[in-house]
Design a protein around this motif. Sequence first.
Motif, mmCIF file in Angstrom:
data_model
loop_
_atom_site.group_PDB
_atom_site.id
_atom_site.type_symbol
_atom_site.label_atom_id
_atom_site.label_comp_id
_atom_site.label_asym_id
_atom_site.label_seq_id
_atom_site.Cartn_x
_atom_site.Cartn_y
_atom_site.Cartn_z
ATOM 1 N N ASN A 116 -9.721 -17.316 -11.969
ATOM 2 C CA ASN A 116 -11.165 -16.068 -12.165
ATOM 3 C C ASN A 116 -12.116 -16.958 -13.367
ATOM 4 O O ASN A 116 -11.919 -16.189 -14.359
ATOM 5 C CB ASN A 116 -10.263 -14.894 -12.871
ATOM 6 N N GLN A 117 -13.010 -17.048 -12.473
ATOM 7 C CA GLN A 117 -14.034 -17.474 -13.804
ATOM 8 C C GLN A 117 -15.742 -16.304 -13.757
ATOM 9 O O GLN A 117 -16.570 -16.161 -13.646
ATOM 10 C CB GLN A 117 -15.075 -18.863 -12.963
ATOM 11 N N GLN A 118 -15.258 -15.168 -13.273
ATOM 12 C CA GLN A 118 -15.512 -13.883 -13.345
ATOM 13 C C GLN A 118 -15.019 -13.534 -14.282
ATOM 14 O O GLN A 118 -14.898 -13.837 -14.980
ATOM 15 C CB GLN A 118 -16.000 -13.732 -12.160
ATOM 16 N N THR A 138 -15.118 -10.109 -14.601
ATOM 17 C CA THR A 138 -14.385 -9.343 -14.030
ATOM 18 C C THR A 138 -12.776 -9.401 -13.839
ATOM 19 O O THR A 138 -13.100 -10.365 -13.731
ATOM 20 C CB THR A 138 -15.172 -7.954 -13.348
ATOM 21 N N GLY A 194 -11.199 -10.917 -16.679
ATOM 22 C CA GLY A 194 -12.244 -12.503 -15.873
ATOM 23 C C GLY A 194 -12.160 -13.172 -17.030
ATOM 24 O O GLY A 194 -11.638 -12.699 -18.278
ATOM 25 N N GLN A 195 -12.498 -14.446 -16.731
ATOM 26 C CA GLN A 195 -12.566 -15.725 -18.047
ATOM 27 C C GLN A 195 -11.129 -15.894 -18.358
ATOM 28 O O GLN A 195 -11.445 -16.769 -19.001
ATOM 29 C CB GLN A 195 -13.704 -15.783 -18.768
#
Length: 187
Positions: A10-12, A14, A76-77
Amino acid sequence: ITVFTVNGLNQQGTTVTNQPITIGQLFIQGDIPQGHTVTAKVGDTSLPLQVDAKSYHDDGSLKHAILSAEIPSVQGQQDSTITLYRTQTSQSSSAITLDQLLGSTFSAEVIINEGGAEYSASAREMMVEQVPETWLEGGVVSEWIVQGPLKNTTTSAEHDYLHAIFTVRAYNGLDPIRVDVTIENNW
């Protein structure tokens, strides 16, 4: 058995929910003996894990498998650590079927312009006209492979050399559906 981290899941910024994942996993001889399978957890949460065995060691233990799961939530991240366990019981669930895929609005087509002539191939048409090769099959994901020549969009004549190979992967609920296409120029 083993612990591995799925990096960059998950590189977003959120939280992502119900994130599908499919990976290839090798096992040491004897890790997963005959009559056993693999289960998985993220933290304390058990994941429905689909194990598509692809090869075995000489002693019959699992050597290579494609593992598929749906991770309930990834911040997220953040990375997720998936822990694999050996178990004797196999989780069974209804496989995603080709009929379910073809009953949806699924469509994938490739169009190539060669010297002013258009040639195309449709994954959906190939899946209706032929019996696709099944690569993955289970309640988390099913994947089929179909192939055939590109055809002239005006005359329907087959191209002498260009050949399309579609790999169609449908996750539970048919969301998402991933399509890879390879064009070969050696037929």
